[in-house]
Design an enzyme around this catalytic site. Structure first.
Site, PDB file in Angstrom:
ATOM      1  N   HIS A  56       4.423 -16.130  -6.004  1.00 42.62           N
ATOM      2  CA  HIS A  56       3.479 -16.225  -6.926  1.00 42.62           C
ATOM      3  C   HIS A  56       2.126 -17.279  -6.961  1.00 42.62           C
ATOM      4  O   HIS A  56       2.810 -18.151  -6.480  1.00 42.62           O
ATOM      5  CB  HIS A  56       4.019 -16.301  -8.383  1.00 42.62           C
ATOM      6  CG  HIS A  56       3.984 -15.207  -9.642  1.00 42.62           C
ATOM      7  ND1 HIS A  56       2.276 -16.827 -10.125  1.00 42.62           N
ATOM      8  CD2 HIS A  56       4.481 -15.413 -10.420  1.00 42.62           C
ATOM      9  CE1 HIS A  56       2.175 -15.674 -11.413  1.00 42.62           C
ATOM     10  NE2 HIS A  56       3.216 -15.117 -11.524  1.00 42.62           N
ATOM     11  N   CYS A  85       0.812  -3.953  -9.921  1.00 34.49           N
ATOM     12  CA  CYS A  85       1.222  -3.299  -9.136  1.00 34.49           C
ATOM     13  C   CYS A  85       2.546  -3.696  -7.748  1.00 34.49           C
ATOM     14  O   CYS A  85       2.927  -2.839  -7.144  1.00 34.49           O
ATOM     15  CB  CYS A  85       0.098  -2.820  -7.926  1.00 34.49           C
ATOM     16  SG  CYS A  85      -1.328  -2.169  -8.766  1.00 34.49           S
ATOM     17  N   HIS A 130       8.695   1.292  10.430  1.00 40.01           N
ATOM     18  CA  HIS A 130       7.691   1.734   9.142  1.00 40.01           C
ATOM     19  C   HIS A 130       7.308   0.386   7.838  1.00 40.01           C
ATOM     20  O   HIS A 130       8.112  -0.274   8.077  1.00 40.01           O
ATOM     21  CB  HIS A 130       8.902   2.602   8.319  1.00 40.01           C
ATOM     22  CG  HIS A 130       8.998   3.595   8.913  1.00 40.01           C
ATOM     23  ND1 HIS A 130       8.719   4.005   9.835  1.00 40.01           N
ATOM     24  CD2 HIS A 130      10.507   3.607   9.425  1.00 40.01           C
ATOM     25  CE1 HIS A 130       9.224   5.911  10.577  1.00 40.01           C
ATOM     26  NE2 HIS A 130      10.925   4.938  10.654  1.00 40.01           N
ATOM     27  N   HIS A 149       1.018  -1.015  -0.300  1.00 41.19           N
ATOM     28  CA  HIS A 149       0.406  -0.492  -1.787  1.00 41.19           C
ATOM     29  C   HIS A 149      -0.143  -0.442  -1.683  1.00 41.19           C
ATOM     30  O   HIS A 149      -1.836  -0.754  -0.758  1.00 41.19           O
ATOM     31  CB  HIS A 149       0.458  -1.480  -2.193  1.00 41.19           C
ATOM     32  CG  HIS A 149       0.079  -0.978  -3.665  1.00 41.19           C
ATOM     33  ND1 HIS A 149       0.036  -0.582  -4.586  1.00 41.19           N
ATOM     34  CD2 HIS A 149      -0.888  -1.958  -4.483  1.00 41.19           C
ATOM     35  CE1 HIS A 149      -0.692  -0.422  -5.205  1.00 41.19           C
ATOM     36  NE2 HIS A 149      -1.544  -1.274  -5.165  1.00 41.19           N
ATOM     37  N   ASN A 180      -3.894   5.630  -6.064  1.00 41.33           N
ATOM     38  CA  ASN A 180      -3.513   4.234  -6.417  1.00 41.33           C
ATOM     39  C   ASN A 180      -2.587   4.951  -8.184  1.00 41.33           C
ATOM     40  O   ASN A 180      -2.918   4.766  -9.018  1.00 41.33           O
ATOM     41  CB  ASN A 180      -4.315   3.074  -6.878  1.00 41.33           C
ATOM     42  CG  ASN A 180      -3.538   1.854  -7.039  1.00 41.33           C
ATOM     43  OD1 ASN A 180      -2.481   1.562  -7.089  1.00 41.33           O
ATOM     44  ND2 ASN A 180      -4.320   0.657  -7.341  1.00 41.33           N
ATOM     45  N   HIS A 212      -4.640   9.295  -0.202  1.00 35.82           N
ATOM     46  CA  HIS A 212      -5.525  10.443  -0.323  1.00 35.82           C
ATOM     47  C   HIS A 212      -4.933  11.293  -0.924  1.00 35.82           C
ATOM     48  O   HIS A 212      -5.790  12.324  -2.140  1.00 35.82           O
ATOM     49  CB  HIS A 212      -5.545  10.663   1.360  1.00 35.82           C
ATOM     50  CG  HIS A 212      -6.449  12.139   1.681  1.00 35.82           C
ATOM     51  ND1 HIS A 212      -5.695  13.533   0.638  1.00 35.82           N
ATOM     52  CD2 HIS A 212      -7.651  12.195   1.817  1.00 35.82           C
ATOM     53  CE1 HIS A 212      -6.705  14.169   1.117  1.00 35.82           C
ATOM     54  NE2 HIS A 212      -8.222  13.493   1.633  1.00 35.82           N
TER      55      HIS A 212
END
Length: 509
Positions: free
Chosen positions: A319, A240, A403, A407, A440, A436
């Site tokens: 990583h 993701c 802002h 994720h 995802n 919502h």
């Protein structure tokens, strides 16, 4: 069970002067003390420089024509020095201009909005799961609990193949899903920007779990007839957080190849990656992942600055794959019955927290005001040298960013970041509402969140945006953007028909 704010029956409340409200005045005073400290330290250089500027101005105002004549005679008799100084200055300025990295601008982006017939309300989702015959009663109960606690609404989307009874996953159906998402996002992007496919010099596509031959990037080149020398890349298996990785790769390519455009397409494919077994760790992705995708247009052309929405400021990648637990916490494998799925470890949140800590350790010095860095360093020094029990100071990232696009991996992820970064509900509103409304959507979720902020009319010139993404491997990646204008929402955006209904209250189970 009574709520924490309820008073049990039979318990008497005695009002006494010893029960007092918090000293709000002191709290407010502390707030303003911190703000004052922040502004003082942030403008310390200016405050130090100001007396020298005033002295220089006074000295210059007292200069008479005779003093200027003496200065001219001095320079006249030192002509060689003046010429060498001028030549060195021109050389230094030229080298600075030629070697500095070119800014990378974000002209526009688009998010794919699936058709209404692909919506999957919770009851329909559970009914289809039951009718497939693949899940036992325990798994069905587990899936319902996950759905109730997930933060997903009733209008998220699943692919066409999952609406069939029984489900009909196939290579053709997976290609169709990929084509609908990618082409839908790209068609809108090219229409909104007026940029032609032939003008694109760099193409980066990321999709973690579906990597056919020819590749997804080749499918796009074929569809839009990109030019033959387009530099195309296809990133797979990176989870993701791959959307930020794709932006970073496009940025590096734009630094090498001048005066060109780059397109970044981020998506995930669900059709062939739905899990039809009873391993609960593998059932969670079924309940959270939904159809979605984004297309982003980047440019390194100086002329595009005037029409660009944002400028890329920083990309920081972390990583943690060297650690075995981190490496296996999101892992595609077969269960005991030979059915393939993606397993999520119970250690996932702890590993994500560690990855985030490492990431912000690198990002902090790049974005935090010097006031926050000094406070953090002073607290660390006291902890190391004097009192190990002193709690580490958590930098206030609200002073660095306007802002936050976290994720939308699930409600727990958003909750933890809100808590650990000391954010306010408004700072995580975009993430909660994107989860919502769309679920995802993997690497594209951060763009649905940015679109939400724009649709609410909150993006102003100079505002900074922090996109944070987590992915398998395990990785935590951050991208920082700065708005170059008061950003107006694009027409036919993903939130156009529903933005007035948000924010909604998401009930925590």
């Amino acid at each position: 069970m009574a709520n924490s704010g309820d008073i049990p029956v039979g318990v008497k409340i005695h009002h006494s002067s010893s029960v007092r409200l918090p000293d709000f005045l002191q709290t407010v005073n502390l707030k303003y003390v911190k703000l004052g400290y922040h502004y003082l330290i942030s403008n310390l250089f200016t405050l130090i420089l100001l007396p020298f500027i005033i002295i220089t101005f006074i000295q210059f105002s007292q200069t008479n024509p005779q003093d200027i004549h003496h200065l001219w005679l001095h320079l006249k008799y030192n002509l060689v020095f003046v010429i060498l100084f001028f030549a060195a200055s021109v050389f230094a300025i030229t080298m600075f201009v030629m070697t500095r990295p070119r800014p990378v601008y974000l002209l526009d982006y688009s998010c794919y909005k699936p058709p209404d017939h692909l919506k999957a309300p919770a009851d329909q989702f559970m009914r289809h799961s039951m009718l497939t015959g693949d899940f036992d009663s325990s798994s069905l109960v587990f899936q319902r609990k996950i759905l109730e606690r997930s933060g997903l609404g009733e209008e998220t989307y699943v692919p066409e193949a999952m609406h069939s009874i029984p489900p009909a996953p196939s290579m053709a159906a997976a290609r169709a899903e990929a084509e609908n998402v990618m082409y839908g996002a790209l068609d809108k992007l090219f229409t909104d920007t007026g940029v032609k496919a032939k003008d694109i010099g760099i193409l980066v596509v990321n999709c973690s779990l579906f990597n056919p031959t020819p590749s997804l990037s080749a499918m796009i080149v074929n569809k839009y007839k990109f030019r033959g020398n387009v530099r195309s890349f296809n990133l797979g298996g990176m989870g993701c957080s791959a959307g930020v990785i794709a932006v970073d790769l496009a940025k590096d390519m734009l630094l090498v190849h001048r005066n060109t455009y780059a397109v970044v397409v981020s998506t995930e494919n669900i059709t062939q990656n739905w899990y039809f077994g009873n391993n609960k760790a593998m059932l969670i992705p079924n309940c959270l992942f939904r159809v979605g995708g984004s297309a982003v247009l980047l440019s390194n052309k100086a002329v595009d600055k005037r029409r660009a929405k944002y400028k890329l400021v920083h990309v920081v990648r972390t990583h943690c794959g060297a650690d075995d637990k981190a490496f296996r916490c999101v892992y595609q494998e077969q269960d005991d019955a030979g059915k393939t799925g993606v397993s999520l470890s119970k250690d996932l949140m702890a590993i994500a927290g560690g990855a985030l800590k490492t990431n912000i350790t690198t990002l902090g010095p790049l974005v935090l005001p010097i006031s926050e860095q000094l406070l953090f360093f002073a607290t660390l020094l006291v902890k190391k040298l004097f009192n190990p029990r002193v709690k580490p100071y958590i930098p206030d990232f609200k002073l660095a960013f306007d802002h936050f696009c976290i994720h939308a991996g699930g409600r727990a992820v958003i909750d933890e970041l809100e808590k650990n970064l000391l954010l306010l509900p408004v700072h995580v509103e975009a993430s909660r509402m994107a989860l919502h409304r769309f679920g995802n959507t993997s690497s594209s979720s951060i763009w649905y969140e940015l679109a939400y902020t724009e649709a609410k009319g909150r993006m102003r010139k100079g505002h900074r945006v922090w996109q944070i993404a987590f992915g398998s491997g395990f990785k935590c990646n951050s991208a920082v953007w700065q708005a170059l204008q008061n950003v107006k929402v694009s027409s036919n955006g993903p939130w156009e028909d529903c933005i007035d209904n948000y924010p909604v209250k998401v009930v925590s189970e």
